[in-house]
Write a protein that holds these residues in place. Sequence first.
Motif, PDB file in Angstrom:
ATOM      1  N   PRO A  75      14.955   6.432 -11.585  1.00 54.69           N
ATOM      2  CA  PRO A  75      14.353   6.901 -10.325  1.00 54.69           C
ATOM      3  C   PRO A  75      12.971   7.518 -10.488  1.00 54.69           C
ATOM      4  CG  PRO A  75      16.629   7.665 -10.510  1.00 54.69           C
ATOM      5  CD  PRO A  75      16.281   7.016 -11.818  1.00 54.69           C
ATOM      6  N   ALA A  76      12.811   8.434 -11.461  1.00 51.83           N
ATOM      7  CA  ALA A  76      11.528   9.180 -11.542  1.00 51.83           C
ATOM      8  C   ALA A  76      10.356   8.197 -11.562  1.00 51.83           C
ATOM      9  CB  ALA A  76      11.522  10.033 -12.805  1.00 51.83           C
ATOM     10  N   ARG A  77      10.432   7.203 -12.458  1.00 48.03           N
ATOM     11  CA  ARG A  77       9.262   6.312 -12.609  1.00 48.03           C
ATOM     12  C   ARG A  77       9.151   5.352 -11.412  1.00 48.03           C
ATOM     13  NH1 ARG A  77       8.722   1.431 -14.372  1.00 48.03           N
ATOM     14  NH2 ARG A  77       6.730   0.682 -15.223  1.00 48.03           N
ATOM     15  N   VAL A  78      10.266   4.801 -10.972  1.00 50.84           N
ATOM     16  CA  VAL A  78      10.200   3.737  -9.940  1.00 50.84           C
ATOM     17  C   VAL A  78       9.736   4.309  -8.595  1.00 50.84           C
ATOM     18  CG1 VAL A  78      11.651   2.194  -8.554  1.00 50.84           C
ATOM     19  CG2 VAL A  78      11.917   2.266 -11.054  1.00 50.84           C
ATOM     20  N   LEU A  79      10.255   5.505  -8.228  1.00 52.72           N
ATOM     21  CA  LEU A  79       9.915   6.061  -6.905  1.00 52.72           C
ATOM     22  C   LEU A  79       8.408   6.252  -6.761  1.00 52.72           C
ATOM     23  CD1 LEU A  79      12.759   8.674  -6.256  1.00 52.72           C
ATOM     24  CD2 LEU A  79      12.195   6.660  -4.874  1.00 52.72           C
ATOM     25  N   ARG A  80       7.776   6.604  -7.899  1.00 54.02           N
ATOM     26  CA  ARG A  80       6.339   6.951  -7.856  1.00 54.02           C
ATOM     27  C   ARG A  80       5.449   5.690  -7.851  1.00 54.02           C
ATOM     28  NH1 ARG A  80       3.612   7.487 -11.998  1.00 54.02           N
ATOM     29  NH2 ARG A  80       5.379   7.719 -13.438  1.00 54.02           N
ATOM     30  N   SER A  81       5.994   4.533  -8.243  1.00 52.69           N
ATOM     31  CA  SER A  81       5.065   3.405  -8.465  1.00 52.69           C
ATOM     32  C   SER A  81       4.897   2.551  -7.212  1.00 52.69           C
ATOM     33  CB  SER A  81       5.582   2.543  -9.636  1.00 52.69           C
ATOM     34  OG  SER A  81       6.979   2.461  -9.589  1.00 52.69           O
TER      35      SER A  81
ATOM     36  N   MET B 283      19.447  10.630  -1.927  1.00 50.29           N
ATOM     37  CA  MET B 283      20.187   9.352  -1.827  1.00 50.29           C
ATOM     38  C   MET B 283      19.461   8.268  -2.624  1.00 50.29           C
ATOM     39  SD  MET B 283      20.959   9.404   2.231  1.00 50.29           S
ATOM     40  CE  MET B 283      21.722   7.785   2.363  1.00 50.29           C
ATOM     41  N   ALA B 284      18.129   8.246  -2.484  1.00 50.40           N
ATOM     42  CA  ALA B 284      17.342   7.185  -3.145  1.00 50.40           C
ATOM     43  C   ALA B 284      17.564   7.247  -4.653  1.00 50.40           C
ATOM     44  CB  ALA B 284      15.858   7.382  -2.828  1.00 50.40           C
ATOM     45  N   ALA B 285      17.476   8.465  -5.211  1.00 52.27           N
ATOM     46  CA  ALA B 285      17.649   8.609  -6.683  1.00 52.27           C
ATOM     47  C   ALA B 285      19.009   8.069  -7.098  1.00 52.27           C
ATOM     48  CB  ALA B 285      17.505  10.090  -7.060  1.00 52.27           C
ATOM     49  N   GLU B 286      20.038   8.456  -6.340  1.00 48.62           N
ATOM     50  CA  GLU B 286      21.418   8.035  -6.719  1.00 48.62           C
ATOM     51  C   GLU B 286      21.539   6.516  -6.603  1.00 48.62           C
ATOM     52  OE1 GLU B 286      23.969   7.437  -4.003  1.00 48.62           O
ATOM     53  OE2 GLU B 286      25.392   6.803  -5.551  1.00 48.62           O
ATOM     54  N   LEU B 287      20.954   5.939  -5.530  1.00 48.48           N
ATOM     55  CA  LEU B 287      21.057   4.474  -5.328  1.00 48.48           C
ATOM     56  C   LEU B 287      20.315   3.744  -6.450  1.00 48.48           C
ATOM     57  CD1 LEU B 287      20.485   4.264  -1.474  1.00 48.48           C
ATOM     58  CD2 LEU B 287      22.459   3.359  -2.725  1.00 48.48           C
TER      59      LEU B 287
ATOM     60  N   LEU C 155       0.824  -1.223   0.000  1.00 47.68           N
ATOM     61  CA  LEU C 155       0.000   0.000   0.000  1.00 47.68           C
ATOM     62  C   LEU C 155       0.854   1.269   0.000  1.00 47.68           C
ATOM     63  CD1 LEU C 155      -2.749  -1.111   2.533  1.00 47.68           C
ATOM     64  CD2 LEU C 155      -2.710  -1.302   0.051  1.00 47.68           C
ATOM     65  N   LEU C 156       2.197   1.113  -0.011  1.00 54.46           N
ATOM     66  CA  LEU C 156       3.045   2.317  -0.022  1.00 54.46           C
ATOM     67  C   LEU C 156       3.846   2.354  -1.322  1.00 54.46           C
ATOM     68  CD1 LEU C 156       4.536   2.189   3.612  1.00 54.46           C
ATOM     69  CD2 LEU C 156       2.540   3.480   2.808  1.00 54.46           C
ATOM     70  N   THR C 157       4.175   3.558  -1.764  1.00 51.74           N
ATOM     71  CA  THR C 157       5.025   3.645  -2.976  1.00 51.74           C
ATOM     72  C   THR C 157       6.493   3.407  -2.573  1.00 51.74           C
ATOM     73  OG1 THR C 157       5.429   5.960  -2.556  1.00 51.74           O
ATOM     74  CG2 THR C 157       3.539   5.416  -3.983  1.00 51.74           C
ATOM     75  N   VAL C 158       7.336   3.204  -3.559  1.00 53.11           N
ATOM     76  CA  VAL C 158       8.768   2.966  -3.295  1.00 53.11           C
ATOM     77  C   VAL C 158       9.351   4.170  -2.541  1.00 53.11           C
ATOM     78  CG1 VAL C 158      11.012   2.679  -4.401  1.00 53.11           C
ATOM     79  CG2 VAL C 158       9.008   1.444  -5.285  1.00 53.11           C
ATOM     80  N   LYS C 159       8.901   5.360  -2.921  1.00 57.53           N
ATOM     81  CA  LYS C 159       9.405   6.586  -2.269  1.00 57.53           C
ATOM     82  C   LYS C 159       9.139   6.487  -0.760  1.00 57.53           C
ATOM     83  CE  LYS C 159       7.309  10.541  -3.276  1.00 57.53           C
ATOM     84  NZ  LYS C 159       6.883  11.101  -1.953  1.00 57.53           N
ATOM     85  N   ASP C 160       7.901   6.087  -0.385  1.00 53.38           N
ATOM     86  CA  ASP C 160       7.580   6.011   1.054  1.00 53.38           C
ATOM     87  C   ASP C 160       8.580   5.100   1.765  1.00 53.38           C
ATOM     88  OD1 ASP C 160       5.458   7.533   0.367  1.00 53.38           O
ATOM     89  OD2 ASP C 160       4.083   5.827   0.089  1.00 53.38           O
ATOM     90  N   HIS C 161       8.955   3.993   1.114  1.00 55.27           N
ATOM     91  CA  HIS C 161       9.861   3.046   1.790  1.00 55.27           C
ATOM     92  C   HIS C 161      11.214   3.713   2.083  1.00 55.27           C
ATOM     93  CE1 HIS C 161       6.921   0.120   0.192  1.00 55.27           C
ATOM     94  NE2 HIS C 161       7.311  -0.629   1.198  1.00 55.27           N
TER      95      HIS C 161
END
Lengths: 335, 321, 336, 394
Positions: free
Chosen positions: C150-156, C138-142, C114-120
């Motif tokens: 990053p843009a697409r994955v963090l949001r999904s 940090m998340a984007a760089e990792l 129920l949470l997006t990758v960004k929340d994690h």
Amino acid sequence: MARRDIINTSIWAVKSVAVVIAELIFAISISFFLIHAMPGNPYQIILVGLLQRGIPYEQAKIMAAALAGYNPNVNPIVSWAGYMWNVFHGNLGYSLIYRAPVIKIIATAAPWTILLVAVSLTLAFATGYILGLYAASKTGIVDALINGSLSFFQSIPSYVLALILIIIFGVLLKIAPIAGAYSSNVTPGFTAKFILDVMRHLALPLLTYYLVIFPGWVFGTRSLAISITHEDFVLVAKARSLPEKRITFTYIGKNALLPQLTALLYSYGLMFGSSIFIESTFAIPGLGYVLAIGSGSRDYLLTIGSFLIIIIAVILGNFIADVTYGLIDPRVRGV
Amino acid sequence: MGVSVPLGRRVVNRVVDFLHQLYVSIVIFTSTGQGKAGFGLTVFVVALALAAPLFPYPGPKWSNVALQFIPPTLKPSPWYILGTDYLGIPLLLDIIWGLRYFLEIGVIAGIIQVSIGTFLGLLAGYVGGFTDRALNFAFNLLLTIPTFALWLILAVIFRSGNPVILGFILGILSWAGLARSIRAAALSAKNRDYVEASRLLGLNSLSIIANDIMPAITPYIVMNFMLSIVGGFYGAMGLAFLGLIPYSNINWGAIMGNAFYQEAAIFSPTGTIPVVILIVIQTIILMGFVYFANASVYVFDPKRRREVEIKLASRRRATAR
Amino acid sequence: MSSVVLSVKDLNVTYRTATFDVEAVKNVSFELHRHEILGIVGESGSGKTTVALALMRLLPNNAVVSGKATLYSRDGNTIDDVLSIPESEIRRIRYRWGKISIVFQGAMNSLNPLLTVKDHFVDTAQAHGIDKEEALKMAAELLRSVRLEPARVLRSYPHQLSGGMKQRVMIALALMLNPDIIILDEPTTALDTLTQRQILELIKDLRKERDVGIILITHDLSVVADVADKLLVLYKGYVMEIGEIFTVYSRPYSPYTLMLINSFPAIGKKIIRLKPAGVTAKTNNRGCPFIDRCPFASIECSDADMKLVEVEPGHYSSCIKASVLQQQLAKVTTSE
Amino acid sequence: MSNPSQGSPRGPAPVCPYLQRTPQGYVCSITQRSVNPLGWYCVFDYMNCPIYIGHLSRMAGVKGPERKYGEDVVIAAEDLSVVFKVGSMFSKKDLYAVDHINITVNRSETLAVVGESGSGKTTLGKTLVGLYKPTTGRIYFHGRDVSTMTDEEYRVYRLKSQYIHQDPYSSLNPYKTVYDILAIPLRANKLVHSKAEEEKVIFETLESVGLNPKAYINKYPFELSGGERQRVSIARALLVKPEFVVADEPVTMLDASLRLEVLDLLLSVQKEMNLSVLFITHDLGMAYYMAGERGRAAVMYLGSIMEFGPAKEMLESPLHPYTQALLSAIPEPDPVKSRSKKVMKLRSLDPPNPLRAPPGCKFSDRCPFAMDRCFKERPPLKKVGNTWVACWLY
């Protein structure tokens, strides 16, 4: 949200509304069928009543049809459509014992039931959910306590529970009024005195409602939370040393909330079912009470009218729970 | 087993095997505390209900206004051990015959509910496709109707306390819940590989349902049958309590309703005794049924059956030495 | 500073259940160095995941743990016994994810649906006192370092990502606080072949670019062969053999390792067929656990004390007939 | 994903007049061999019994069942595709799980089908045994087109082609003992006539898969290990004397050390009953092990066959870039060899979404050698040496 997500969500919304409309039509058809199945034909009784008052036959026939909310002497399809039209315009027929249109009686009765059901359901759902989550992390005595209390309350009908509470609080301890929605010497109005008096009167019925459904919520949430605790993402959350509160509520809690909302869907039916008993026992003039009185004194239009309103309330309740479910779980929205 | 076994012997084997399986089931039932209580109470209640004809029927000849709501005594005869009801009839007889009355309603409702629910649930779950979607929509539709409210209205239409009618109405109204859980169980069983393998081995749908799907849904059926009996108690007592079906003293709801509405006996100490006795007995009996229903789930689990068989075998070997 | 980052001595884990006790891990000892990948190979029920959970202090409360595990952290201070320090201390020094992090099997279900990758990422950062913007940077760089956009994955949401992508998100998450050790428990099992190869390549790059010790746990010897420097073979809770990957493969000193190597129908390699010697173990669970399937078993094996003996420099085996094994093996391969 | 199982429009089946009932059971009056009747036909030789075939055509007035493929082709698929409707109620899309495939399996041959998850290998296997209805193309069993078979012929086809599932934990009915699991299909197909004969067949079959009957017949599936369960499910498939078996990754879920034993069992059973086996796997090494020296293998990707030919050549000199990528991706137990393999640098890490497969060659978006032609046109299967390959490089 991406364009595709918006499309899917709107499709899902349209589908949910369509289901509600289908359910409403089904409910109204059931009540139409029931009216015709009634032994004493309400339309006939009203017609005779009007004729006795000297109204000419032709005019009386039309008035009777208007009052009864349905016209039996046209072919069934037209009569059904007519009934549907009347229902949507709030004409549920005429009550013989109250000598008033059914809709007015229901309008005065409905708030009591909705107040009782809403307050007790939210209280039971909230406390059950919190206690269930808390109990999920405990074992041993808590297990026995919850299982024991659940099967105890499961095996007690609501009116017996009401009797027990009346005997304890009303008869022995004499601390709470055992009948009526408000004492006779208080004038109804938006005054603090009246509200306080009403709350005192509703205490026992609310407690009865609450005890009937509360263990179910605790047990449901607890077994759900235990099964979710074994999921990988909870172990990973612990591994990321997230704070205990965050894990319990956002990780376990949120995932447990979803199925509990679906359980909420079906508990409406149960709640309105027991309203008949609790309101009759405590003489609270709600929908259940009206239904019981109506069927007791063979006032069919009143009985079926209140029955229809109960189903409509259940259908709307389901719709709200369905929408909240969709808002929380992205997959249901088809995202 | 070389030569083919004569018919007689095979029937005997079948019976012996059935008794053995029954014994294993009883052991599983009584393995947990809840199970013991549930099984014991249910057997006792059913036995008492069947034996009701041995006791005198609490008819009008027993009614005696002088003995209205008297507390438990042995005075006129031992039948009065639990005191009397509104008409002065001994409560003990009301209770025994009441048991039979409620069980009759519950069993009839259970049989109807289980047969319709299982049939439609299996049809939806196994056949799938459009029929599944249509039936599933119907199940959810029926579940929006509070069964008890509709039952109340139908009881008014038929206006009779006859158990067969009440049981029949309850059965017809309340099968949707069971149908939905059976559909879910059938759906999950159907997608398992062993069902596909059976289809490949030329088994027709009937034998697939009998061998592969029924074992998975039997626990639901037994559980729901027991809960429908509890539902029968609830409903019939409730109708009588509200005075919506003709008064009959073997319906405990009527007695309680009477004590509460007419006589306001509940407020005088003598009046509350029969009500309290009825409440206690009714709670114990229904808890028995609920425990039985909860414990019945484990009886069908092959793991549990195997554990018990091993324990029995080792005990038998121990006694044999 | 010595290159050892973790040393484990006689780790024992027993699960207490109502009816009987399950000894899952029996005196396991090993060392992990910086920039090294230690492969732990074991079939189901060998206790490999229990070892990982013990090190992460995530075992259920019915588990009894004994033994000593010392962590030599990159920032100088040493935690002399990770297994016994109290939970409050573990929280204070942010041991979990700060010093050691873990990626579970297939990561199919390691993300909250129920949470997006960004929340994690934000969750993890805030639990370790890093604010939101810093965490997102940090998340984007990792995510870019694990070849994810990053843009697409963090949001999904997790259900919108494929198995391989979820696995890489978990690896990025595990690297977030730059821990001293990363445990990868069956990282490639539920993925198909091509994605599996990409993840293994990623693990090799990790070892080069970052100052971290990696423990790779798997049931598939060939996954370890390709990536690991050292190999530890586990069977029913016992350590059967430890050593450099190349020496263990060419000269296995434990019949179980030999059988593991043999059980791969590798391309163009002769398979050595070995039938079990048919020696049955005594009832008590002492002695070698592999006795009933071992082609070289004999009566003494049922009293073997399973202690690790150094058969070659840096190469240990717990098989009492280890030396005998080599000659017999030579005999078997030449005769066929 | 709906599961349209095979339905076939056919009339009633004529009777084989040469079956004679004798006290010991049925005997074929022509060959005097005792046979096991399946309804109106003898189970063993129906498809190959020359007397019967000739008789059928004359008696039923049907133009003799023309046989398309040679005598030794047991099963063949011609331009076969299986399409599933996927997506929510309004946005339905076609998923080509199997995309216009031609494949043949000869008598007592093991054809290996290699592919990753989502390549359609399982759907192909299930369609060949009749579990899914082909959307386009036809399946031939012993040269007879399945969709025009009579009811009896079709029933024999379904019975003679069996399937071994991948997951040992869901392929056996948890509520039945091993004895019942094997006895029910025997009784349903009337393959046995007495309890004694039933027990004899079950005991023999269990022994043939290496399980001691006395120890296993009363056990429930939950008491068996993964390896034992797979053996029982193989035994169940062999009960009805099949001619064609699809083994769908039978050992992937088992521990490494057990795999070889089950694979060897499959090979020995195949030789003994000269079965033709379609072995589905994602591991090229295992494919070669099963296909053997002369065996053939096919590499599938997103529903299409990329390369199809002798397994040995495919391993030593893979032609299609995808096969090369697969080969380099297969981890080797030998550290020296596995680290010496050069790794194929693919252009994108993740497999494309099957619903939006690239227009030209399906591998074009990941293939390092992709030319602009690959993006536009889908390459047909071309014969290069004795391997068929679908790639514009050739």
